[in-house]
Write a protein that holds these residues in place. Structure first.
Motif, PDB file in Angstrom:
ATOM      1  N   THR A   1      -7.170  75.069   0.909  1.00 37.37           N
ATOM      2  CA  THR A   1      -7.312  75.985   1.700  1.00 37.37           C
ATOM      3  C   THR A   1      -7.351  77.276   0.502  1.00 37.37           C
ATOM      4  OG1 THR A   1      -7.688  77.566   2.915  1.00 37.37           O
ATOM      5  CG2 THR A   1      -5.788  76.494   3.016  1.00 37.37           C
ATOM      6  N   ARG A  10     -13.712  84.033   6.304  1.00 35.44           N
ATOM      7  CA  ARG A  10     -14.382  83.570   7.280  1.00 35.44           C
ATOM      8  C   ARG A  10     -14.001  83.979   8.964  1.00 35.44           C
ATOM      9  NH1 ARG A  10     -17.812  78.900   6.235  1.00 35.44           N
ATOM     10  NH2 ARG A  10     -18.334  78.835   3.985  1.00 35.44           N
ATOM     11  N   CYS A  62      -7.250  79.987  26.205  1.00 29.39           N
ATOM     12  CA  CYS A  62      -7.751  81.384  25.620  1.00 29.39           C
ATOM     13  C   CYS A  62      -8.460  81.963  26.163  1.00 29.39           C
ATOM     14  CB  CYS A  62      -8.406  80.830  24.520  1.00 29.39           C
ATOM     15  SG  CYS A  62      -8.217  80.311  23.063  1.00 29.39           S
ATOM     16  N   ARG A  83      -7.573  71.555   7.632  1.00 30.44           N
ATOM     17  CA  ARG A  83      -7.323  72.935   7.195  1.00 30.44           C
ATOM     18  C   ARG A  83      -8.513  73.664   8.350  1.00 30.44           C
ATOM     19  NH1 ARG A  83     -11.638  72.411   1.916  1.00 30.44           N
ATOM     20  NH2 ARG A  83     -13.059  71.330   3.103  1.00 30.44           N
ATOM     21  N   LEU A 134     -13.318  70.858  21.976  1.00 28.17           N
ATOM     22  CA  LEU A 134     -12.270  71.933  21.804  1.00 28.17           C
ATOM     23  C   LEU A 134     -10.861  71.295  23.048  1.00 28.17           C
ATOM     24  CD1 LEU A 134     -10.173  73.954  20.529  1.00 28.17           C
ATOM     25  CD2 LEU A 134     -10.996  75.815  21.635  1.00 28.17           C
ATOM     26  N   GLY A 138     -15.543  73.913  15.373  1.00 27.96           N
ATOM     27  CA  GLY A 138     -15.323  75.211  15.196  1.00 27.96           C
ATOM     28  C   GLY A 138     -16.685  75.736  15.214  1.00 27.96           C
ATOM     29  N   ARG A 139     -17.872  75.472  14.608  1.00 27.12           N
ATOM     30  CA  ARG A 139     -19.397  75.722  14.709  1.00 27.12           C
ATOM     31  C   ARG A 139     -19.256  75.875  16.569  1.00 27.12           C
ATOM     32  NH1 ARG A 139     -22.053  72.692   9.879  1.00 27.12           N
ATOM     33  NH2 ARG A 139     -20.227  72.676   7.874  1.00 27.12           N
ATOM     34  N   ASN A 192     -11.353  85.138  16.291  1.00 33.03           N
ATOM     35  CA  ASN A 192     -12.466  85.185  14.436  1.00 33.03           C
ATOM     36  C   ASN A 192     -13.037  86.741  14.450  1.00 33.03           C
ATOM     37  OD1 ASN A 192     -14.737  84.933  12.406  1.00 33.03           O
ATOM     38  ND2 ASN A 192     -14.414  82.579  12.803  1.00 33.03           N
ATOM     39  N   ARG A 240     -15.480  87.810  12.895  1.00 29.42           N
ATOM     40  CA  ARG A 240     -16.725  87.411  12.321  1.00 29.42           C
ATOM     41  C   ARG A 240     -17.154  87.451  13.997  1.00 29.42           C
ATOM     42  NH1 ARG A 240     -17.084  82.539  10.055  1.00 29.42           N
ATOM     43  NH2 ARG A 240     -19.310  82.365   9.718  1.00 29.42           N
ATOM     44  N   ASN A 286      -5.270  83.492  16.228  1.00 31.06           N
ATOM     45  CA  ASN A 286      -5.131  82.552  17.316  1.00 31.06           C
ATOM     46  C   ASN A 286      -4.311  82.875  17.814  1.00 31.06           C
ATOM     47  OD1 ASN A 286      -6.040  82.182  19.811  1.00 31.06           O
ATOM     48  ND2 ASN A 286      -8.147  80.796  18.586  1.00 31.06           N
ATOM     49  N   ALA A 330     -11.107  76.917  25.539  1.00 36.28           N
ATOM     50  CA  ALA A 330     -10.659  75.340  25.773  1.00 36.28           C
ATOM     51  C   ALA A 330     -11.133  75.571  27.581  1.00 36.28           C
ATOM     52  CB  ALA A 330      -9.402  74.494  25.318  1.00 36.28           C
TER      53      ALA A 330
HETATM   54  N1  ACO Z   1     -10.306  76.366   3.918  1.00 40.31           N
HETATM   55  C1  ACO Z   1     -12.077  75.656   3.070  1.00 40.31           C
HETATM   56  N2  ACO Z   1     -12.139  75.631   3.245  1.00 40.31           N
HETATM   57  C2  ACO Z   1     -12.673  74.831   5.247  1.00 40.31           C
HETATM   58  C3  ACO Z   1     -11.560  75.333   5.595  1.00 40.31           C
HETATM   59  C4  ACO Z   1     -10.894  75.816   4.867  1.00 40.31           C
HETATM   60  N3  ACO Z   1      -9.322  76.354   6.094  1.00 40.31           N
HETATM   61  N4  ACO Z   1     -12.325  74.614   7.274  1.00 40.31           N
HETATM   62  C5  ACO Z   1     -13.461  74.371   7.010  1.00 40.31           C
HETATM   63  N5  ACO Z   1     -13.273  74.528   5.381  1.00 40.31           N
HETATM   64  C6  ACO Z   1     -14.540  74.050   4.839  1.00 40.31           C
HETATM   65  C7  ACO Z   1     -15.450  73.411   5.155  1.00 40.31           C
HETATM   66  O1  ACO Z   1     -15.172  71.447   5.430  1.00 40.31           O
HETATM   67  C8  ACO Z   1     -16.860  73.137   5.105  1.00 40.31           C
HETATM   68  O2  ACO Z   1     -17.618  72.184   4.384  1.00 40.31           O
HETATM   69  P1  ACO Z   1     -18.439  71.485   3.802  1.00 40.31           P
HETATM   70  O3  ACO Z   1     -19.997  72.785   3.605  1.00 40.31           O
HETATM   71  O4  ACO Z   1     -18.178  70.886   2.570  1.00 40.31           O
HETATM   72  O5  ACO Z   1     -18.598  70.395   4.834  1.00 40.31           O
HETATM   73  C9  ACO Z   1     -17.563  74.636   4.714  1.00 40.31           C
HETATM   74  O6  ACO Z   1     -15.507  75.456   4.315  1.00 40.31           O
HETATM   75  C10 ACO Z   1     -17.832  75.609   5.885  1.00 40.31           C
HETATM   76  O7  ACO Z   1     -16.911  74.799   7.446  1.00 40.31           O
HETATM   77  P2  ACO Z   1     -17.797  75.194   8.827  1.00 40.31           P
HETATM   78  O8  ACO Z   1     -16.897  74.718   9.703  1.00 40.31           O
HETATM   79  O9  ACO Z   1     -18.980  75.491   8.959  1.00 40.31           O
HETATM   80  O10 ACO Z   1     -17.261  77.298   8.368  1.00 40.31           O
HETATM   81  P3  ACO Z   1     -17.252  78.258   9.653  1.00 40.31           P
HETATM   82  O11 ACO Z   1     -17.966  79.325   8.683  1.00 40.31           O
HETATM   83  O12 ACO Z   1     -17.976  78.050  11.085  1.00 40.31           O
HETATM   84  O13 ACO Z   1     -15.734  78.881   9.974  1.00 40.31           O
HETATM   85  C11 ACO Z   1     -14.333  78.982  11.809  1.00 40.31           C
HETATM   86  C12 ACO Z   1     -15.118  77.806  10.468  1.00 40.31           C
HETATM   87  C13 ACO Z   1     -13.115  79.671  11.326  1.00 40.31           C
HETATM   88  C14 ACO Z   1     -13.385  77.514  12.440  1.00 40.31           C
HETATM   89  C15 ACO Z   1     -15.434  79.560  12.786  1.00 40.31           C
HETATM   90  O14 ACO Z   1     -16.416  77.792  13.294  1.00 40.31           O
HETATM   91  C16 ACO Z   1     -15.067  79.982  14.172  1.00 40.31           C
HETATM   92  O15 ACO Z   1     -13.787  80.145  14.769  1.00 40.31           O
HETATM   93  N6  ACO Z   1     -14.931  79.042  15.258  1.00 40.31           N
HETATM   94  C17 ACO Z   1     -15.182  79.401  16.511  1.00 40.31           C
HETATM   95  C18 ACO Z   1     -13.321  79.048  16.713  1.00 40.31           C
HETATM   96  C19 ACO Z   1     -12.917  79.367  18.017  1.00 40.31           C
HETATM   97  O16 ACO Z   1     -13.193  80.378  18.214  1.00 40.31           O
HETATM   98  N7  ACO Z   1     -12.162  79.406  19.109  1.00 40.31           N
HETATM   99  C20 ACO Z   1     -11.777  79.698  20.289  1.00 40.31           C
HETATM  100  C21 ACO Z   1     -10.919  79.279  21.043  1.00 40.31           C
HETATM  101  S1  ACO Z   1      -9.592  78.260  20.661  1.00 40.31           S
HETATM  102  C22 ACO Z   1      -8.497  78.226  22.119  1.00 40.31           C
HETATM  103  O17 ACO Z   1      -9.033  77.753  23.003  1.00 40.31           O
HETATM  104  C23 ACO Z   1      -6.885  77.047  22.193  1.00 40.31           C
END
Ligand code: ACO
Length: 331
Positions: free
Chosen positions: A33, A41, A116, A155, A193, A222-223, A260, A262, A287, A319
């Motif tokens: 990463t 992100r 959360c 990651r 989750l 995540g998505r 996040n 965003r 988080n 979750a």
């Molecule tokens: N570094 C580099 N690349 C990465 C990383 C990383 N750390 N993590 C994922 N990627 C890559 C993926 O493999 C993917 O590659 P690909 O396109 O070749 O497949 C690309 O980055 C995009 O991945 P996405 O999962 O689409 O990335 P996204 O923009 O959705 O961001 C994230 C991921 C940050 C996890 C986002 O989806 C998110 O914030 N989701 C919500 C999480 C959340 O709100 N949780 C809350 C509750 S937590 C709890 O209850 C405990």
């Protein structure tokens, strides 16, 4: 007959100090990463980790002690301690350890698990005890040590989480400052989750076996969680505001679970809340699950951002899945 005050006031906040930091730069040496990816992100630049010798209980106690000091309340006056956590030191619960650490000998204490959303769920639960006249002084703590349950080789999740604890003191008062709330759950989305127990059969006799497994690290789509958050969180805040007979124009501060940047931006845009009204500290903490809302609240109170009488729309999500909002006035 003795008359109890039935309104709820939030009179003190506190948070634990965690000196250990894990930066994006260090993470980029552990997994594939980069600081650029994580920052763009998620908005996270670093997170704090529990030190050796500390525990979920000691962090929670530290936060609670600070909140009691701000409120000017002695531990002996506390009647209820609600500890929102998904990462207890003891599966039987860690709230009683906090009770003992504080010397809150008159308090009943128990854990509440809603990931959360835990702090918002606990705040609303605590308020019901005050509204029914059962308790007059309550401590609500949100604390989590997600680093224990993070897969440090994944990651897609390990860059998100940090450890922390935050607390508030609630007191009975003549005016109810919990203006409205709404709590929701949807177990059909649970797979997106989780931190599941994986059972492994362990034979006691040739005919009888028990489960002897363990918990497996956090797994997240995540998505899907992102989509869930940006669609459901604005709705639940609007419902809570409706119950409070308020509109988004009445909010001084939007205080969302710090998952996040965003998500915060998208929710604020949907609700038409100006960016300078949105509290955010995830750059520094990541988080921290149940801790994130009371931690951000405490930082904003101590920085003088949140003033007595300000109206705050808080919302947790995560979750379960669970999500919920509480609208309250500070002080
Ligand atoms: N570094 C580099 N690349 C990465 C990383 C990383 N750390 N993590 C994922 N990627 C890559 C993926 O493999 C993917 O590659 P690909 O396109 O070749 O497949 C690309 O980055 C995009 O991945 P996405 O999962 O689409 O990335 P996204 O923009 O959705 O961001 C994230 C991921 C940050 C996890 C986002 O989806 C998110 O914030 N989701 C919500 C999480 C959340 O709100 N949780 C809350 C509750 S937590 C709890 O209850 C405990």
């Amino acid at each position: 007959m003795e008359q109890f005050l039935r309104g709820v006031s939030l009179v003190g906040s506190g948070s634990a100090y965690l000196p250990l930091t894990l930066t994006n730069h260090t993470l980029s040496q552990l997994v594939d990463t980069s600081d650029e990816w994580i920052t763009s992100r998620t908005g996270i630049r670093q997170r704090h980790l529990v030190s050796h010798g500390d525990s979920l209980g000691t962090l929670a106690s530290q936060a609670a002690r600070q909140a009691l000091a701000m409120a000017g309340v002695e531990p002996g006056a506390v009647q209820l301690i609600l500890l929102a956590t998904s990462t207890p030191d003891d599966l039987f619960g860690s709230a009683c350890q906090v009770q003992a650490d504080l010397g809150a000998t008159q308090a009943v204490a128990f854990d509440l698990t809603a990931a959360c959303s835990g702090f918002v769920f606990a705040l609303v639960t605590a308020a019901q005890y005050i509204r029914t006249g059962v308790f007059q002084t309550v401590v609500v703590v949100g604390a989590d040590v997600l680093s224990r349950w993070t897969d440090w080789s994944d990651r897609s999740t390990c860059v998100l989480f940090g450890d922390g604890a935050g607390a508030v003191v609630l007191q009975a008062s003549d005016r109810d400052r919990l203006l409205g709330f709404e709590l929701c759950s949807d177990g059909s989305l649970n797979d997106h989750l989780k931190l599941p127990y994986q059972a492994v059969p362990d034979p006691l006799t040739p005919e009888l076996s028990v489960q002897k497994g363990g918990f497996t690290p956090i797994a997240m789509n995540g998505r899907e969680i992102y989509k869930f958050a940006v669609s459901r969180v604005p709705q639940v805040i609007e419902k809570a505001l409706f119950r409070a007979d308020l509109t988004t124009g009445d909010i001084d501060w939007l205080l969302l679970h710090q998952a996040n940047q965003r998500i915060l931006d998208a929710v604020a845009e949907r609700l038409q809340v100006a960016p300078d009204r949105v509290l955010s500290n995830m750059a520094n903490h990541g988080n921290t699950s149940a801790a994130s809302i009371p931690l951000a609240l405490d930082e904003a109170v101590r920085a003088g951002q949140i003033q007595v009488g300000d109206t705050i729309a808080a919302a947790g999500f995560g979750a379960g899945v669970t999500w919920g909002s509480a609208i309250f006035q500070w002080g």
